[in-house]
Motif scaffolding. Structure first.
Motif, short mmCIF file in Angstrom:
data_model
loop_
_atom_site.label_atom_id
_atom_site.label_comp_id
_atom_site.label_asym_id
_atom_site.label_seq_id
_atom_site.Cartn_x
_atom_site.Cartn_y
_atom_site.Cartn_z
N PRO A 139 34.10 -26.13 -63.70
CA PRO A 139 35.34 -26.49 -64.41
C PRO A 139 35.11 -27.18 -65.76
CG PRO A 139 35.18 -27.62 -62.26
CD PRO A 139 34.00 -26.72 -62.40
N GLU A 140 34.05 -27.96 -65.87
CA GLU A 140 33.78 -28.65 -67.14
C GLU A 140 33.44 -27.65 -68.23
OE1 GLU A 140 32.01 -29.36 -64.29
OE2 GLU A 140 33.09 -31.15 -63.67
N LEU A 141 32.69 -26.61 -67.88
CA LEU A 141 32.34 -25.59 -68.87
C LEU A 141 33.58 -24.80 -69.28
CD1 LEU A 141 28.93 -24.13 -67.58
CD2 LEU A 141 29.34 -25.82 -69.37
N ALA A 142 34.44 -24.50 -68.33
CA ALA A 142 35.66 -23.78 -68.65
C ALA A 142 36.54 -24.59 -69.59
CB ALA A 142 36.43 -23.44 -67.37
N GLN A 143 36.62 -25.89 -69.37
CA GLN A 143 37.41 -26.75 -70.24
C GLN A 143 36.80 -26.76 -71.65
OE1 GLN A 143 37.46 -30.96 -69.35
NE2 GLN A 143 39.39 -31.24 -70.42
N MET A 144 35.48 -26.81 -71.72
CA MET A 144 34.82 -26.80 -73.02
C MET A 144 35.11 -25.48 -73.75
SD MET A 144 30.93 -26.32 -74.18
CE MET A 144 31.04 -24.92 -73.14
N VAL A 145 35.06 -24.35 -73.04
CA VAL A 145 35.36 -23.06 -73.66
C VAL A 145 36.79 -23.04 -74.18
CG1 VAL A 145 35.63 -20.58 -73.24
CG2 VAL A 145 33.63 -21.79 -72.34
N GLU A 146 37.72 -23.56 -73.41
CA GLU A 146 39.11 -23.61 -73.86
C GLU A 146 39.23 -24.42 -75.16
OE1 GLU A 146 41.26 -25.18 -70.54
OE2 GLU A 146 41.57 -23.20 -69.67
N LEU A 147 38.55 -25.54 -75.21
CA LEU A 147 38.62 -26.38 -76.40
C LEU A 147 38.00 -25.68 -77.61
CD1 LEU A 147 37.73 -29.83 -74.85
CD2 LEU A 147 39.94 -29.16 -75.81
N ARG A 148 36.85 -25.04 -77.41
CA ARG A 148 36.16 -24.39 -78.52
C ARG A 148 36.84 -23.08 -78.91
NH1 ARG A 148 33.01 -24.93 -81.95
NH2 ARG A 148 31.34 -23.53 -81.47
N TYR A 149 37.13 -22.25 -77.93
CA TYR A 149 37.59 -20.90 -78.21
C TYR A 149 39.08 -20.83 -78.50
CZ TYR A 149 38.20 -15.90 -77.76
OH TYR A 149 38.51 -14.60 -78.01
N PHE A 150 39.89 -21.47 -77.67
CA PHE A 150 41.32 -21.31 -77.81
C PHE A 150 41.95 -22.28 -78.80
CE2 PHE A 150 40.60 -18.93 -73.99
CZ PHE A 150 41.43 -17.83 -74.17
N THR A 151 41.27 -23.33 -79.17
CA THR A 151 41.83 -24.23 -80.19
C THR A 151 40.94 -24.33 -81.41
OG1 THR A 151 40.81 -26.21 -79.25
CG2 THR A 151 43.03 -25.64 -78.49
N GLY A 152 39.74 -23.78 -81.37
CA GLY A 152 38.88 -23.76 -82.54
C GLY A 152 38.23 -25.08 -82.88
N LEU A 153 38.11 -25.98 -81.91
CA LEU A 153 37.45 -27.26 -82.17
C LEU A 153 35.98 -27.04 -82.48
CD1 LEU A 153 38.90 -29.59 -79.39
CD2 LEU A 153 39.48 -29.59 -81.79
N THR A 154 35.42 -27.91 -83.30
CA THR A 154 34.00 -27.85 -83.59
C THR A 154 33.22 -28.42 -82.41
OG1 THR A 154 33.93 -30.06 -84.55
CG2 THR A 154 34.45 -28.23 -86.06
N VAL A 155 31.90 -28.24 -82.45
CA VAL A 155 31.05 -28.81 -81.41
C VAL A 155 31.23 -30.33 -81.37
CG1 VAL A 155 28.64 -29.24 -80.73
CG2 VAL A 155 29.35 -26.95 -81.43
N GLU A 156 31.26 -30.94 -82.56
CA GLU A 156 31.40 -32.40 -82.63
C GLU A 156 32.73 -32.86 -82.03
OE1 GLU A 156 31.66 -35.93 -86.00
OE2 GLU A 156 31.16 -33.89 -86.61
N GLU A 157 33.82 -32.19 -82.39
CA GLU A 157 35.14 -32.57 -81.87
C GLU A 157 35.21 -32.37 -80.36
OE1 GLU A 157 37.90 -31.40 -85.74
OE2 GLU A 157 37.24 -29.82 -84.37
N THR A 158 34.64 -31.26 -79.89
CA THR A 158 34.64 -30.97 -78.46
C THR A 158 33.83 -32.03 -77.70
OG1 THR A 158 34.83 -28.61 -78.92
CG2 THR A 158 34.09 -29.22 -76.72
N ALA A 159 32.68 -32.38 -78.24
CA ALA A 159 31.84 -33.40 -77.59
C ALA A 159 32.59 -34.72 -77.47
CB ALA A 159 30.55 -33.59 -78.39
N LYS A 160 33.30 -35.11 -78.52
CA LYS A 160 34.06 -36.37 -78.48
C LYS A 160 35.14 -36.33 -77.41
CE LYS A 160 33.35 -37.89 -83.22
NZ LYS A 160 33.95 -38.07 -84.54
#
Length: 188
Positions: A139-160
């Protein structure tokens, strides 16, 4: 601003009727930026506009205030990412139906990001199915993909937002992309 958003989210949870009106101006620009970034990655035939995506996501998030339980600002934006994903998937399903010309092919949209955006609604639906499977296992990886892919967050923003290091986010991003590619291609 981060504390303001968290405080307003807490007030919404407590039932303050004015808090919802105060939240949108604080998060609108960031949500609009995320939606615009995501919409740039969509295929040429996409009919939903970033502003409409933000408004629909906000309404889904805040519309039924009795059920809201926000832990913090990051939780809110993670929920916004999921809401945007669901809206885009619902739109893809509607457009993919034969009744709405789903049998017609779309022009391929090229991007420079690490993930290639599906060029048709069938691929987007396959991505959604694979992402749902990933959510069942990781589930954590899926949430990360949603943040990166569906909202376009950067790695830095996603990590925060996820509260992990950038290095962990990069490693998990590479793994999740490979997992999704394998799942969508049918390889095992």
């Amino acid at each position: 601003m981060r504390n303001d958003v968290t405080q307003i989210l807490n007030r919404i949870e407590e039932g303050d009727p004015l808090a919802t009106n105060q939240l949108l101006p604080l998060v609108y620009d960031e949500l609009r930026k995320l939606a615009s970034s995501r919409m740039e990655q969509e295929s040429a035939g996409q009919t939903i506009q970033p502003t409409a995506l933000v408004h629909e996501a906000f309404l889904r998030l805040i519309g039924n205030e009795a059920d809201i339980r926000w832990d913090n600002r990051g939780h809110f934006f993670a929920a916004a990412a999921e809401a945007m994903r669901r809206i885009l998937i619902d739109n893809a399903r509607r457009r993919n139906s034969l009744k709405r010309g789903g049998q017609l092919s779309r022009r391929k949209f090229q991007e420079e990001d690490a993930v290639q955006v599906p060029d048709d609604y069938e691929s987007l639906l396959a991505l959604d199915e694979a992402l749902t499977k990933l959510a069942n296992v990781e589930p954590e990886l899926a949430q990360m993909v949603e943040l990166r892919y569906f909202t376009g967050l950067t790695v830095e923003e996603t990590a925060k937002i996820l509260g992990v290091s950038e290095r962990t986010t990069k490693r998990n991003w590479a793994y999740a992309r490979a997992w999704l590619r394998r799942e969508m291609s049918g390889e095992k």
